[in-house]
Design an enzyme around this catalytic site. Structure first.
Site, mmCIF file in Angstrom:
data_model
loop_
_atom_site.group_PDB
_atom_site.id
_atom_site.type_symbol
_atom_site.label_atom_id
_atom_site.label_comp_id
_atom_site.label_asym_id
_atom_site.label_seq_id
_atom_site.Cartn_x
_atom_site.Cartn_y
_atom_site.Cartn_z
ATOM 1 N N GLU A 285 10.835 -0.340 5.410
ATOM 2 C CA GLU A 285 9.802 -0.804 4.486
ATOM 3 C C GLU A 285 9.205 -2.132 4.965
ATOM 4 O O GLU A 285 8.050 -2.441 4.674
ATOM 5 C CB GLU A 285 10.416 -0.937 3.078
ATOM 6 N N HIS B 172 -0.053 1.811 5.163
ATOM 7 C CA HIS B 172 1.370 1.706 4.829
ATOM 8 C C HIS B 172 2.180 2.790 5.557
ATOM 9 O O HIS B 172 3.153 2.493 6.263
ATOM 10 C CB HIS B 172 1.545 1.842 3.306
ATOM 11 N N GLU B 173 1.755 4.036 5.411
ATOM 12 C CA GLU B 173 2.502 5.130 6.045
ATOM 13 C C GLU B 173 2.399 5.053 7.566
ATOM 14 O O GLU B 173 3.349 5.393 8.278
ATOM 15 C CB GLU B 173 2.021 6.492 5.522
#
Ligand code: ZN
Length: 503
Positions: A296, A266-267
């Protein structure tokens, strides 16, 4: 003064403001990763100084004068021109930051830090009573903030605009309603099906091997270790110090394999975006993400659309099994894939699966709109929370700790503007992925061969390198050929989970 010298002066001033903020970001990163606890007092002071300097620099009246002088030049250019885009975005940011009186900012910052400190203690004690008056003040401050931007249609619009420029409640609400209407029956069908077992990922997985594997994965999807680092922290985040230095952090649960792995991906997704921006935009407001929601969209795309797909694991699973032969040697690929995609309505947003996650977010978004509209009193918030969890997810928290006290957002500054980006991200990510597949239908086969390079290149060209030249709406319209739309996400989730749960 010539236009070119004004433009050079403007860029130098914008870069200086950005450099001060980036220096603060380095200190914040250090505080969250390596700083000994004894550093807290000094660090708080240093961050306060840098925050004041950054604010002074960003509100420098000379920036306003330069923008006024450059306005005719910007108008003479096509809106796509880099200078026109820079002047437009700098004007937008300058207005946002100068319309808010310093006296308000100071009052709000003091209240936010007191509220946060109180929340850290109140949540474990399940003590909403202490937080209630503070949250009432937060609500007043949030309404006051909106008042600095007259002309809005909905009182939450100025707060939403801060994170997702140009988005409004009127644009978002119908799309969210459509998404909820599509997700609720899918959740019900999954609940009625044979359940999947996440036992395979709930064994003991030593941290060192987890990290080795996660690093291989993010290197493979394109995270550039020459221009970034991965470290450990309590609450994972991504931060950018400049075009050549993007940091990501992760955390490990040795008894649950999915945590470190997917939060790292995700990061890394956020980092791919930052690392993919243009070098010449470094330090200028055009560099970086288009908006919180578009940012996002990339973390979610790499985490969920790529990282939780069967194709991705058909390539990576044998490597993971080699890292964990005892834990996964006898687990079939299909069972592992099901384990990392298990759907279960639960109480905690950050632990939620891909299907129910957006229901958690939309509950918060709706409740904060009702608070801002004056339709819901803070005193009635805990019960309103429980009622929505019951109706939307069919679960009820036994207390406020896992209810209304759950997320830090409302206790860290303002009510409104902080939650929509998560669901916007899932919606936009699915739209962008569909658009990429229309041009490059081989992407899923490439992912199954462990090759995500053409997907990354497509995102770089169409999204990352654009930076803030376009607003989120303009970007979606241009790249996806239509407006914000919940259907691609609903199509993707329906197809994936109908297959996974044999619906
Ligand atoms: Zn994120």
């Amino acid at each position: 003064m010539s236009v070119q010298s004004d433009l050079g002066d403007l860029k130098a001033r914008l870069r200086e403001a950005r450099d001060i903020s980036s220096s603060a970001a380095v200190l914040y990163w250090d505080q969250s990763t390596y700083m000994p606890t004894g550093g807290a007092a000094g660090r708080g002071r240093q961050l306060a100084v840098l925050s004041r300097l950054a604010h002074e620099s960003a509100t420098d009246p000379e920036i306003g004068r330069l923008l006024d002088r450059l306005a005719p030049y910007a108008e003479s250019l096509p809106s796509e021109h880099d200078d026109a885009a820079l002047i437009r975005v700098a004007r937008h940011d300058y207005e946002r930051v100068t319309r808010v009186p310093a006296e308000y900012s100071e009052r709000a910052a003091k209240h936010a830090s007191a509220t946060y400190a109180a929340w850290v203690e109140a949540r474990p004690k399940n003590d909403f009573a202490t937080m209630r008056p503070m949250l009432e003040t937060t609500l007043d401050l949030s309404r006051e903030y909106a008042g600095f931007f007259p002309g809005y249609e909905h009182i939450a619009d100025p707060l939403v605009d801060d994170a997702d420029e140009g988005m409004t409640v009127a644009r978002i609400r119908p799309v969210f309603d459509e998404l909820r209407a599509g997700l609720t029956p899918l959740v019900a069908r999954i609940a009625a099906a044979d359940q999947v077992d996440d036992g395979p990922v709930r064994k003991h997985f030593p941290q060192a091997q987890q990290s080795t594997f996660a690093e291989k994965v993010i290197r493979s999807i394109g995270f550039d270790y020459e221009r970034g680092r991965l470290d450990s922290t309590a609450h994972p985040f991504m931060t950018r110090f400049g075009h050549g230095d993007t940091r990501i952090t992760t955390r490990t649960n040795e008894d649950f394999l999915a945590e470190q792995l997917f939060s790292t991906i995700h990061e890394a997704g956020h980092a791919l975006y930052e690392q993919g921006t243009r070098a010449e935009d470094d330090g200028l407001p055009l560099g970086g993400g288009t908006s919180a929601g578009v940012h996002e969209s990339q973390s979610r795309l790499w985490e969920n659309i790529v990282g939780r797909s069967l194709g991705f694991w058909s390539h990576w699973y044998s490597t993971l099994q080699e890292e964990f032969p005892e834990q996964l040697g006898n687990v079939e690929l299909r069972d592992f894939y099901a384990a990392v995609n298990r759907v279960e309505p639960s109480l905690i947003r950050t632990d939620a699966d891909e299907v129910t996650y957006n229901l958690h977010v939309m509950i918060r978004f709706d409740l904060e709109l009702q608070l801002l509209e004056g339709e819901l009193a803070v005193a009635d918030l805990p019960e309103a929370w429980h009622a929505r969890y019951q109706s939307d997810l069919g679960v009820r928290a036994p207390d406020d700790r896992d209810g209304v006290l759950q997320d830090v957002h409302w206790y860290a500054g303002s009510i409104g503007g902080a939650f929509q980006c998560y669901t916007l991200g899932n919606i936009i990510g699915a739209q962008l992925y569909e658009a990429a597949l229309r041009e490059l239908p081989d992407i899923p086969e490439q992912i199954a061969r462990g090759d995500t390079s053409s997907l990354l290149e497509w995102m770089s060209t169409n999204v990352y390198r654009v930076g803030r030249r376009l607003t989120p709406d303009q970007l979606i319209q241009r790249v996806c050929g239509g407006p914000l739309d919940a259907q691609p996400l609903l199509r993707r989730l329906t197809a994936k989970f109908e297959d996974l749960y044999a619906l």
